[in-house]
Design a protein around this motif. Structure first.
Motif, PDB file in Angstrom:
ATOM      1  N   VAL A  69      34.533  47.788  47.651  1.00 50.00           N
ATOM      2  CA  VAL A  69      34.902  47.298  48.977  1.00 50.00           C
ATOM      3  C   VAL A  69      35.731  48.375  49.652  1.00 50.00           C
ATOM      4  O   VAL A  69      36.799  48.752  49.139  1.00 50.00           O
ATOM      5  CB  VAL A  69      35.705  45.979  48.893  1.00 50.00           C
ATOM      6  CG1 VAL A  69      36.137  45.547  50.294  1.00 50.00           C
ATOM      7  CG2 VAL A  69      34.889  44.894  48.216  1.00 50.00           C
ATOM      8  N   ASP A  70      35.237  48.884  50.783  1.00 45.31           N
ATOM      9  CA  ASP A  70      35.930  49.951  51.510  1.00 45.31           C
ATOM     10  C   ASP A  70      36.223  51.149  50.608  1.00 45.31           C
ATOM     11  O   ASP A  70      37.318  51.736  50.634  1.00 45.31           O
ATOM     12  CB  ASP A  70      37.239  49.430  52.115  1.00 45.31           C
ATOM     13  CG  ASP A  70      37.004  48.337  53.148  1.00 45.31           C
ATOM     14  OD1 ASP A  70      35.952  48.389  53.815  1.00 45.31           O
ATOM     15  OD2 ASP A  70      37.866  47.446  53.280  1.00 45.31           O
ATOM     16  N   GLY A  71      35.268  51.475  49.764  1.00 41.52           N
ATOM     17  CA  GLY A  71      35.421  52.646  48.919  1.00 41.52           C
ATOM     18  C   GLY A  71      36.273  52.431  47.689  1.00 41.52           C
ATOM     19  O   GLY A  71      36.542  53.383  46.944  1.00 41.52           O
ATOM     20  N   ARG A  72      36.731  51.203  47.463  1.00 45.18           N
ATOM     21  CA  ARG A  72      37.554  50.923  46.287  1.00 45.18           C
ATOM     22  C   ARG A  72      36.938  49.790  45.483  1.00 45.18           C
ATOM     23  O   ARG A  72      36.188  48.973  46.017  1.00 45.18           O
ATOM     24  CB  ARG A  72      38.983  50.531  46.688  1.00 45.18           C
ATOM     25  CG  ARG A  72      39.724  51.607  47.451  1.00 45.18           C
ATOM     26  CD  ARG A  72      41.199  51.261  47.580  1.00 45.18           C
ATOM     27  NE  ARG A  72      41.416  49.978  48.194  1.00 45.18           N
ATOM     28  CZ  ARG A  72      42.619  49.425  48.362  1.00 45.18           C
ATOM     29  NH1 ARG A  72      43.693  50.059  47.932  1.00 45.18           N
ATOM     30  NH2 ARG A  72      42.748  48.250  48.944  1.00 45.18           N
ATOM     31  N   PHE A  73      37.273  49.744  44.193  1.00 41.94           N
ATOM     32  CA  PHE A  73      36.791  48.650  43.371  1.00 41.94           C
ATOM     33  C   PHE A  73      37.436  47.344  43.844  1.00 41.94           C
ATOM     34  O   PHE A  73      38.615  47.303  44.201  1.00 41.94           O
ATOM     35  CB  PHE A  73      37.124  48.891  41.899  1.00 41.94           C
ATOM     36  CG  PHE A  73      36.291  49.964  41.280  1.00 41.94           C
ATOM     37  CD1 PHE A  73      34.984  49.706  40.887  1.00 41.94           C
ATOM     38  CD2 PHE A  73      36.797  51.239  41.094  1.00 41.94           C
ATOM     39  CE1 PHE A  73      34.200  50.700  40.309  1.00 41.94           C
ATOM     40  CE2 PHE A  73      36.019  52.233  40.517  1.00 41.94           C
ATOM     41  CZ  PHE A  73      34.713  51.972  40.140  1.00 41.94           C
ATOM     42  N   ALA A  74      36.668  46.275  43.814  1.00 39.90           N
ATOM     43  CA  ALA A  74      37.136  44.994  44.336  1.00 39.90           C
ATOM     44  C   ALA A  74      38.077  44.312  43.344  1.00 39.90           C
ATOM     45  O   ALA A  74      38.035  44.560  42.141  1.00 39.90           O
ATOM     46  CB  ALA A  74      35.938  44.084  44.612  1.00 39.90           C
ATOM     47  N   ASN A  75      38.932  43.431  43.891  1.00 37.74           N
ATOM     48  CA  ASN A  75      39.714  42.525  43.050  1.00 37.74           C
ATOM     49  C   ASN A  75      38.828  41.351  42.657  1.00 37.74           C
ATOM     50  O   ASN A  75      38.105  40.805  43.500  1.00 37.74           O
ATOM     51  CB  ASN A  75      40.943  42.010  43.793  1.00 37.74           C
ATOM     52  CG  ASN A  75      41.971  43.096  44.040  1.00 37.74           C
ATOM     53  OD1 ASN A  75      41.970  44.119  43.357  1.00 37.74           O
ATOM     54  ND2 ASN A  75      42.849  42.873  45.006  1.00 37.74           N
ATOM     55  N   LEU A  76      38.878  40.957  41.405  1.00 41.37           N
ATOM     56  CA  LEU A  76      38.075  39.841  40.922  1.00 41.37           C
ATOM     57  C   LEU A  76      38.960  38.620  40.740  1.00 41.37           C
ATOM     58  O   LEU A  76      40.028  38.709  40.129  1.00 41.37           O
ATOM     59  CB  LEU A  76      37.401  40.199  39.597  1.00 41.37           C
ATOM     60  CG  LEU A  76      36.514  41.460  39.615  1.00 41.37           C
ATOM     61  CD1 LEU A  76      35.936  41.712  38.232  1.00 41.37           C
ATOM     62  CD2 LEU A  76      35.399  41.325  40.643  1.00 41.37           C
ATOM     63  N   GLU A  77      38.547  37.496  41.275  1.00 40.27           N
ATOM     64  CA  GLU A  77      39.331  36.273  41.201  1.00 40.27           C
ATOM     65  C   GLU A  77      38.660  35.276  40.257  1.00 40.27           C
ATOM     66  O   GLU A  77      37.481  34.953  40.411  1.00 40.27           O
ATOM     67  CB  GLU A  77      39.461  35.637  42.593  1.00 40.27           C
ATOM     68  CG  GLU A  77      40.153  36.527  43.626  1.00 40.27           C
ATOM     69  CD  GLU A  77      41.646  36.636  43.397  1.00 40.27           C
ATOM     70  OE1 GLU A  77      42.192  35.798  42.643  1.00 40.27           O
ATOM     71  OE2 GLU A  77      42.264  37.555  43.972  1.00 40.27           O
ATOM     72  N   VAL A  78      39.421  34.777  39.285  1.00 41.98           N
ATOM     73  CA  VAL A  78      38.934  33.756  38.362  1.00 41.98           C
ATOM     74  C   VAL A  78      39.950  32.617  38.395  1.00 41.98           C
ATOM     75  O   VAL A  78      41.066  32.738  37.884  1.00 41.98           O
ATOM     76  CB  VAL A  78      38.799  34.304  36.928  1.00 41.98           C
ATOM     77  CG1 VAL A  78      38.423  33.191  35.972  1.00 41.98           C
ATOM     78  CG2 VAL A  78      37.754  35.412  36.895  1.00 41.98           C
ATOM     79  N   SER A  79      39.575  31.510  39.023  1.00 43.32           N
ATOM     80  CA  SER A  79      40.493  30.380  39.153  1.00 43.32           C
ATOM     81  C   SER A  79      40.391  29.406  37.998  1.00 43.32           C
ATOM     82  O   SER A  79      41.380  28.773  37.609  1.00 43.32           O
ATOM     83  CB  SER A  79      40.238  29.640  40.472  1.00 43.32           C
ATOM     84  OG  SER A  79      38.886  29.191  40.535  1.00 43.32           O
TER      85      SER A  79
END
Length: 590
Positions: free
Chosen positions: A449-459
């Protein structure tokens, strides 16, 4: 009446049990080879010896909740040979891996998304694992401390290297980590800190005065000179940027560790803050002066502290009454308000009392024996301290339905929960796909995302697997049918870790028998318990009846005498170190 002399083995099993408890498992094994009385007492599952010994040796608050269908003498052996796994952000060698993880374990060079074992620790008899901001540290049964990574972000980077030992002047019995420092308690009750692994440890000397305005407050300069059970360190905790110790009869003291740029060899005396109301003793020792007695019983409404945690600008503790209290802010050294009760975290009447607390950075959790979990954060502490009625209830926690949680560990933005069946549940935010959740690549939202690795959300918590990526539990011949049990967890920053043992399907039975083959490598002769490094023998300790002061708990927790950790477990006296002494020549009982 017989005139024959009475041997030790002729005493009732209750007395033999107490003797075995006192000498430690190595001494107990040696004694069992000398008489049938000791042998039968040691290896009769109903006496509970190996269960108590597991509670004492392993720095976990919940050993007695795990794997109760397996005979404890075999469980102890398996835990002694447990495997150490780490995963997550691996920059600067903080995961301690001594070989390169295969590509299917990684997302990119410094991201290990699946638990991977540190082979070099397999023979060290690791009993505790703790996480720091840029490090992972390990405590062994013989009191040695190993560290992977670096303690401070100011000390520069480094290549990914295996773990290195930090030298302490004496064996360590308890280890805790702050964001950029370690704090340790020796088996003689001395406190040490370390802010740079290359400089080694410094001893902390508590001799600074606390508050001159509080005449009823016992101050650290009186430590060791008051009476038995007063002045001894029961627990140490490394917070975000501070250290803390629970000192019997004095209370919880908080201080800043020395700065790595101002390191001075030798002991140092910190300026401490004594947390008001934390010095109460439910059963003060006999023979103390009336003045001291008044001091340790003044805060009966709060109760005796049994566990505490230290975060970024806050401290939360629980007492024997089942109540939970908090303190917000440490900037003003001695101008402090009384701790405030977190009423929504204390145990309601009729429910099992809260007996365990865990926390890191800005979050904490309290648990009871039923597995009830309440999660809080620094904002709840601040709001409560300011007398607000909103924002003081537990925050929404993950759904642990169908699981009984016995321990929780927090990283910066993720969490781990350990169940009574040895499973690890993972949830939260995996920052920039760093792998700290340990769930591999089976997560939604992966990508750039925007050239960076995304944050992953696990609820919703997911179970962490310790099998190689792509392998299932297996049901056909030739596949891995092993059940992996974790019994200790750690999390900090963007990484995680665990101590894990494996049991084949035959162990998960009600039967007290032992399978023909097992990852536990069980021997038909039950005296063949593993012989890990000696815990050390100190002849000077025998001068006081073979007792040393100190702490036997995990990441900090102790309690009274040799009880199971229901808060401050395995506290009180540290046994004399006879574990490493062969009292009698080995041999079969006659």
């Amino acid at each position: 009446m017989s005139s024959e002399p009475l041997s030790l083995g002729d005493f009732p099993s209750e007395i033999l049990d107490r003797i075995l408890d006192h000498v430690g498992y190595k001494g107990a094994i040696n004694l069992s080879r000398t008489s049938k009385g000791f042998y039968n007492t040691l290896y009769n599952e109903e006496t509970g010896y190996w269960k108590r010994e597991a509670q004492r040796v392993f720095k976990t608050p919940h050993v007695d909740s795990l794997i109760n269908k397996v005979p404890w003498r075999y469980l102890f052996q398996g835990m002694a040979k447990a495997h150490v796994y780490t995963w997550g952000q691996g920059a600067d060698g903080r995961l301690g891996h001594d070989r390169s993880p295969p590509d299917n374990y990684r997302r990119f060079p410094y991201s290990v998304a699946v638990p991977f074992e540190i082979l070099g620790l397999r023979d060290k008899f690791v009993v505790d694992i703790v996480g720091g901001g840029w490090s992972t540290s390990f405590l062994t049964s013989d009191g040695h401390v190993y560290i992977a990574g670096r303690l401070s972000d100011r000390l520069g980077g480094g290549e990914e290297t295996p773990t290195a030992e930090i030298k302490f002047p004496e064996p360590i019995s308890q280890l805790s980590s702050g964001r950029d420092h370690l704090i340790a308690l020796s088996n003689k009750g001395r406190v040490y800190t370390c802010i740079d692994k290359s400089q080694g440890a410094q001893r902390v000397k508590f001799s600074a005065m606390a508050s001159d305005s509080d005449s009823g407050c016992l101050t650290p300069d009186k430590i060791g000179g008051v009476a038995e059970d007063i002045g001894w360190v029961k627990k140490v905790v490394g917070g975000w940027d501070r250290c803390a110790a629970l000192i019997s009869g004095i209370g919880i003291v908080v201080w800043r560790p020395t700065d790595s740029r101002e390191h001075i060899p030798g002991p140092y005396t910190p300026s401490v803050r004594v947390i008001r109301g934390t010095n109460y003793l439910d059963k003060p020792p006999k023979g103390i002066s009336a003045e001291v007695l008044a001091g340790v019983q003044k805060h009966k409404s709060i109760g005796q502290v049994v566990d505490f945690t230290l975060g970024e600008g806050y401290l939360v503790f629980l007492t024997i009454t089942g109540k939970v209290f908090a303190v917000s802010g440490f900037d003003q050294e001695f101008d402090q308000a009384a701790p405030v009760e977190l009423v929504h975290f204390s145990s309601p009447e009729g429910q099992p009392p809260v007996n365990r607390i865990s926390g890191n950075f800005r979050r904490f959790a309290v648990l009871n024996k039923e597995g009830t979990v309440r999660v809080g954060d620094v904002d709840i502490v601040r709001n409560s301290a300011e007398g607000k009625t909103e924002g003081v209830k537990p925050i929404r926690r993950p759904d642990f339905a169908s699981y009984k949680v016995v321990d929780i560990a927090f990283g910066d933005h993720h969490g781990l929960a350990l169940t009574d069946e040895g499973e690890i549940l993972s949830w939260g935010t995996e920052s920039r796909m760093c792998g700290c959740l340990g769930l591999g690549d089976q997560l939604p939202g992966m990508g750039m995302v925007d050239g960076r690795f995304a944050n992953l959300e696990v609820s919703k918590p997911k179970v962490v697997s310790f099998r190689p990526p792509g392998e299932d539990a297996g049901s056909s011949e030739g596949e891995d049918k092993t059940k992996y049990y974790a019994f200790n967890i750690a999390a900090s920053g963007w990484h995680s870790g665990a101590l894990v043992l494996g049991l084949d399907g035959g162990h998960a039975q009600e039967d007290d028998g032992v399978p023909e083959s097992s990852m536990l490598e069980v021997n038909d002769d039950p005296t063949q318990i593993p012989d890990p490094p000696d815990l050390g023998f100190d002849p000077e300790a025998l001068g006081s009846g073979g007792r040393e002061r100190g702490h036997r708990g995990i990441r900090g927790v102790t309690s009274t005498r040799f009880s199971a950790r229901g808060g401050m477990s395995r506290g009180g006296f540290v046994r004399s170190g006879l574990q490493g002494l062969s009292l009698f020549s080995p041999g079969k009982p006659t």
